[in-house]
Motif scaffolding. Structure first.
Motif, PDB file in Angstrom:
ATOM      1  N   GLY A 298     -52.165   4.808 -14.058  1.00 35.73           N
ATOM      2  CA  GLY A 298     -51.989   5.050 -15.482  1.00 35.73           C
ATOM      3  C   GLY A 298     -51.096   6.246 -15.745  1.00 35.73           C
ATOM      4  N   LEU A 299     -51.249   7.287 -14.926  1.00 24.55           N
ATOM      5  CA  LEU A 299     -50.421   8.480 -15.089  1.00 24.55           C
ATOM      6  C   LEU A 299     -48.960   8.164 -14.771  1.00 24.55           C
ATOM      7  CD1 LEU A 299     -50.298  11.536 -15.616  1.00 24.55           C
ATOM      8  CD2 LEU A 299     -50.671  11.849 -13.158  1.00 24.55           C
ATOM      9  N   VAL A 300     -48.718   7.431 -13.709  1.00 21.53           N
ATOM     10  CA  VAL A 300     -47.349   7.062 -13.333  1.00 21.53           C
ATOM     11  C   VAL A 300     -46.722   6.195 -14.413  1.00 21.53           C
ATOM     12  CG1 VAL A 300     -45.971   5.746 -11.681  1.00 21.53           C
ATOM     13  CG2 VAL A 300     -47.739   7.304 -10.862  1.00 21.53           C
ATOM     14  N   THR A 301     -47.471   5.246 -14.934  1.00 25.08           N
ATOM     15  CA  THR A 301     -46.955   4.375 -16.000  1.00 25.08           C
ATOM     16  C   THR A 301     -46.618   5.173 -17.246  1.00 25.08           C
ATOM     17  OG1 THR A 301     -48.305   2.581 -15.143  1.00 25.08           O
ATOM     18  CG2 THR A 301     -47.470   2.341 -17.376  1.00 25.08           C
ATOM     19  N   THR A 302     -47.484   6.105 -17.614  1.00 24.16           N
ATOM     20  CA  THR A 302     -47.244   6.926 -18.801  1.00 24.16           C
ATOM     21  C   THR A 302     -46.011   7.798 -18.630  1.00 24.16           C
ATOM     22  OG1 THR A 302     -49.616   6.966 -19.244  1.00 24.16           O
ATOM     23  CG2 THR A 302     -48.280   8.640 -20.327  1.00 24.16           C
ATOM     24  N   VAL A 303     -45.861   8.407 -17.468  1.00 34.52           N
ATOM     25  CA  VAL A 303     -44.696   9.259 -17.213  1.00 34.52           C
ATOM     26  C   VAL A 303     -43.413   8.438 -17.261  1.00 34.52           C
ATOM     27  CG1 VAL A 303     -43.549  10.648 -15.440  1.00 34.52           C
ATOM     28  CG2 VAL A 303     -45.967  11.002 -15.937  1.00 34.52           C
ATOM     29  N   MET A 304     -43.427   7.254 -16.671  1.00 30.70           N
ATOM     30  CA  MET A 304     -42.229   6.410 -16.685  1.00 30.70           C
ATOM     31  C   MET A 304     -41.880   5.972 -18.105  1.00 30.70           C
ATOM     32  SD  MET A 304     -41.041   6.262 -13.679  1.00 30.70           S
ATOM     33  CE  MET A 304     -39.932   4.895 -13.771  1.00 30.70           C
ATOM     34  N   LEU A 305     -42.880   5.632 -18.902  1.00 27.40           N
ATOM     35  CA  LEU A 305     -42.641   5.225 -20.283  1.00 27.40           C
ATOM     36  C   LEU A 305     -42.051   6.375 -21.097  1.00 27.40           C
ATOM     37  CD1 LEU A 305     -42.985   2.929 -22.333  1.00 27.40           C
ATOM     38  CD2 LEU A 305     -45.239   3.851 -22.836  1.00 27.40           C
ATOM     39  N   VAL A 306     -42.559   7.581 -20.900  1.00 26.50           N
ATOM     40  CA  VAL A 306     -42.037   8.744 -21.618  1.00 26.50           C
ATOM     41  C   VAL A 306     -40.595   9.019 -21.198  1.00 26.50           C
ATOM     42  CG1 VAL A 306     -42.277  11.256 -21.858  1.00 26.50           C
ATOM     43  CG2 VAL A 306     -44.277   9.781 -22.061  1.00 26.50           C
ATOM     44  N   LEU A 307     -40.300   8.936 -19.918  1.00 26.54           N
ATOM     45  CA  LEU A 307     -38.930   9.183 -19.445  1.00 26.54           C
ATOM     46  C   LEU A 307     -37.951   8.158 -20.006  1.00 26.54           C
ATOM     47  CD1 LEU A 307     -39.505  10.171 -15.715  1.00 26.54           C
ATOM     48  CD2 LEU A 307     -38.770  11.638 -17.584  1.00 26.54           C
ATOM     49  N   ILE A 308     -38.327   6.899 -20.024  1.00 28.78           N
ATOM     50  CA  ILE A 308     -37.449   5.866 -20.578  1.00 28.78           C
ATOM     51  C   ILE A 308     -37.230   6.095 -22.069  1.00 28.78           C
ATOM     52  CG2 ILE A 308     -37.305   3.395 -21.095  1.00 28.78           C
ATOM     53  CD1 ILE A 308     -38.683   2.921 -18.391  1.00 28.78           C
ATOM     54  N   SER A 309     -38.286   6.465 -22.783  1.00 28.33           N
ATOM     55  CA  SER A 309     -38.157   6.718 -24.221  1.00 28.33           C
ATOM     56  C   SER A 309     -37.229   7.896 -24.488  1.00 28.33           C
ATOM     57  CB  SER A 309     -39.531   6.999 -24.832  1.00 28.33           C
ATOM     58  OG  SER A 309     -40.380   5.911 -24.633  1.00 28.33           O
ATOM     59  N   VAL A 310     -37.356   8.948 -23.708  1.00 24.47           N
ATOM     60  CA  VAL A 310     -36.489  10.120 -23.882  1.00 24.47           C
ATOM     61  C   VAL A 310     -35.042   9.754 -23.608  1.00 24.47           C
ATOM     62  CG1 VAL A 310     -35.920  12.376 -22.872  1.00 24.47           C
ATOM     63  CG2 VAL A 310     -38.280  11.827 -23.460  1.00 24.47           C
TER      64      VAL A 310
END
Length: 55
Positions: free
Chosen positions: A17-29
């Motif tokens: 879940g942490l890895v997925t959240t970090v990847m989603l935030v990076l893509i959004s940025v």
């Protein structure tokens, strides 16, 4: 012995879940940064590739 397996199984979804959240935030940025750069770059849009015929 089964206690050790249940503890490691409980930690695994949290890590995913942490890895997925970090990847989603990076893509959004990256998407927002690209939009802002295109909007405020100040360069005029590229002209179309078609040539104008003289009249």
């Amino acid at each position: 012995m089964s206690e050790n397996l249940s503890a490691s199984d409980a930690a695994r979804p949290r890590w995913r879940g942490l890895v997925t959240t970090v990847m989603l935030v990076l893509i959004s940025v990256m998407i927002v940064r690209d939009i802002l750069i295109r909007r405020w770059a100040g360069s005029p849009p590229t002209p179309p590739d078609t040539t104008q015929q003289s009249r």
